[in-house]
Design a protein around this motif. Structure first.
Motif, mmCIF file in Angstrom:
data_model
loop_
_atom_site.group_PDB
_atom_site.id
_atom_site.type_symbol
_atom_site.label_atom_id
_atom_site.label_comp_id
_atom_site.label_asym_id
_atom_site.label_seq_id
_atom_site.Cartn_x
_atom_site.Cartn_y
_atom_site.Cartn_z
ATOM 1 N N MET A 1 0.831 -1.210 0.000
ATOM 2 C CA MET A 1 0.000 0.000 0.000
ATOM 3 C C MET A 1 0.857 1.248 0.000
ATOM 4 O O MET A 1 0.556 2.240 -0.680
ATOM 5 N N HIS A 2 1.956 1.235 0.741
ATOM 6 C CA HIS A 2 2.866 2.394 0.725
ATOM 7 C C HIS A 2 3.464 2.581 -0.664
ATOM 8 O O HIS A 2 3.636 3.721 -1.130
ATOM 9 N N ARG B 1 -0.697 4.729 -0.913
ATOM 10 C CA ARG B 1 -1.961 4.658 -0.165
ATOM 11 C C ARG B 1 -1.684 4.170 1.255
ATOM 12 O O ARG B 1 -0.618 3.613 1.552
ATOM 13 N N SER B 2 -2.654 4.348 2.130
ATOM 14 C CA SER B 2 -2.494 3.958 3.531
ATOM 15 C C SER B 2 -3.003 2.538 3.764
ATOM 16 O O SER B 2 -4.025 2.142 3.186
ATOM 17 N N PRO B 3 -2.331 1.779 4.636
ATOM 18 C CA PRO B 3 -2.825 0.440 4.978
ATOM 19 C C PRO B 3 -3.926 0.465 6.038
ATOM 20 O O PRO B 3 -4.565 -0.562 6.291
ATOM 21 N N LYS B 4 -4.146 1.620 6.661
ATOM 22 C CA LYS B 4 -5.107 1.695 7.764
ATOM 23 C C LYS B 4 -6.512 1.273 7.365
ATOM 24 O O LYS B 4 -7.200 0.595 8.147
ATOM 25 N N GLU C 1 1.241 3.011 10.888
ATOM 26 C CA GLU C 1 1.796 3.031 9.537
ATOM 27 C C GLU C 1 1.004 3.942 8.593
ATOM 28 O O GLU C 1 1.312 4.019 7.404
ATOM 29 N N ASP C 2 0.011 4.625 9.131
ATOM 30 C CA ASP C 2 -0.838 5.499 8.297
ATOM 31 C C ASP C 2 -0.035 6.680 7.756
ATOM 32 O O ASP C 2 0.747 7.292 8.491
ATOM 33 N N ARG C 3 -0.235 6.955 6.473
ATOM 34 C CA ARG C 3 0.412 8.097 5.840
ATOM 35 C C ARG C 3 -0.592 8.809 4.947
ATOM 36 O O ARG C 3 -1.491 8.168 4.395
ATOM 37 N N PRO C 4 -0.426 10.094 4.765
ATOM 38 C CA PRO C 4 -1.316 10.801 3.826
ATOM 39 C C PRO C 4 -1.122 10.235 2.425
ATOM 40 O O PRO C 4 -0.001 9.903 2.028
#
Length: 371
Positions: free
Chosen positions: A298-299, A303-306, A343-346
């Motif tokens: 996802m990274h 995109r975010s894995p959340k 691990e969340d990223r914009p």
């Protein structure tokens, strides 16, 4: 007064009758005994059978009866003595009367060997089979793995129904999502995915590069990123050979347990191994590694894995314990959500599907596809 022969004397035992079966016919014979250098069994004054004392063995009998057999006589031949004194006299002359009986020492030996055998099977189950599965799973040739996957697919579709969702627009959207994930994950083009028409919220990977998502899970998804994260997680199991490893491990374990409890056909191995794949019941390490793979994938897509963990939590929070769910064997959903949140990223990459494609994917099994 009745006479009993002294153990050192030979001769007949007057008035002391016994019952004899010669092992050839079923006739019950009233006989008399003579205790000489061998046990002589006579009927109506005539000479009959002659049993050497060393050949006489005790046979199973009820209380109050001594039943004897002879190793040199027909297998079914039996001599029955109800007179206690006579029984003691005969028994005293038979040096190997109980030789075939299991003594306490023999019982202890049998129990000891049985426990050792059970312990060895447990040891193989706990250590040997997992080690063999780890070593063998990557070595299974791809053609054989695909054939195994085809066989398991038949069982899967027997449980969940054979119908694959076939809406053309929905299939195109699903293929786009799968292809983007597959390319980033480094999987080859042989990987195939489909959505099955069933209301269970589940997804699982099969040997040979097949990933199935069930409609029930897609219905509960609220964004393409949620679906993508679940698919990436299953692709992680494919990448790490977890499905093949689980099949070898659980099938081998079930076969050994079957041997221990009498299922020598190994039928439980097939059932248990297939159920293992349906429930995605991988080890804790395998699940964590698949999560890591999904996070990295996802990274890589920006995109975010959340969202994946949010979908999992949504399913278990509302339907935990009811039927097959993607987390039926993984109770630590909150820990997984916490990890995905860390691990969340914009978003730094484009949306995986546009709104029209997302609606088409939601309607892949029929219906409007409205969100």
């Amino acid at each position: 007064m009745s006479e009993i022969s002294d153990p050192v004397d030979a001769g007949p035992v007057p008035g002391r009758a016994a019952v004899f079966f010669d092992g050839v016919s079923s006739r019950r014979r009233q006989v008399t005994l003579a205790l000489g250098d061998a046990l002589e069994i006579g009927e109506a004054g005539e000479a009959g059978a002659r049993w050497a004392y060393a050949d006489i063995r005790r046979a199973d009998s009820p209380a109050g009866l001594l039943r004897l057999a002879c190793t040199a006589a027909p297998p079914l031949a039996r001599l029955e003595l109800r007179d206690e004194a006579l029984a003691r006299e005969v028994a005293a002359r038979c040096p190997r009367l109980d030789e075939h009986q299991t003594s306490r020492k023999g019982v202890a030996k049998i129990v000891g060997w049985s426990l050792a055998a059970a312990a060895s099977i447990v040891g193989i189950v706990l250590f040997g089979v997992p080690l063999a599965a780890d070593r063998l799973a990557p070595l299974v040739p791809k053609p054989i793995e695909r054939r195994i996957g085809d066989a398991v697919e038949v069982q899967i579709k027997t449980v969940f129904g054979k119908r694959e969702c076939g809406n053309a627009a929905g299939q195109a959207a699903f293929a786009k999502l799968v292809n983007r994930l597959r390319d980033v994950a480094g999987l080859d083009a042989s990987v195939r995915s489909a959505v099955l028409q069933t209301n269970e919220p589940n997804a699982f990977a099969l040997p040979g590069g097949k990933v199935f998502m069930l409609r029930g899970l897609l219905d509960k998804a609220q964004s393409p990123d949620e679906v993508a994260g679940i698919l990436a997680h299953e692709f992680g199991h494919l990448k790490h050979n977890d499905n093949m490893r689980g099949l070898i491990y659980n099938g081998g374990t079930s076969f050994l347990i079957g041997l221990l409890f009498g299922d020598v056909t190994g039928s439980s191995a097939v059932i248990f191994a297939s159920r293992n794949l349906v429930e995605a019941s991988y080890s804790r390490d395998a699940e964590e590694n698949a999560d890591t793979f999904a996070i990295e994938t996802m990274h890589a897509l920006g995109r975010s894995p959340k969202p994946m963990a949010e979908l999992m939590f949504r399913i278990t929070g509302k339907e935990g314990g009811s039927g097959f769910t993607i987390l039926a064997s993984h109770p630590l959903t909150e820990d997984r959500l916490a990890r995905m949140t860390r691990e969340d990223r914009p978003p730094s990459g484009p949306p995986l599907l546009d709104q029209r494609e997302w609606q088409a994917l939601k309607g892949i099994c029929g219906g409007s596809g409205k969100i």
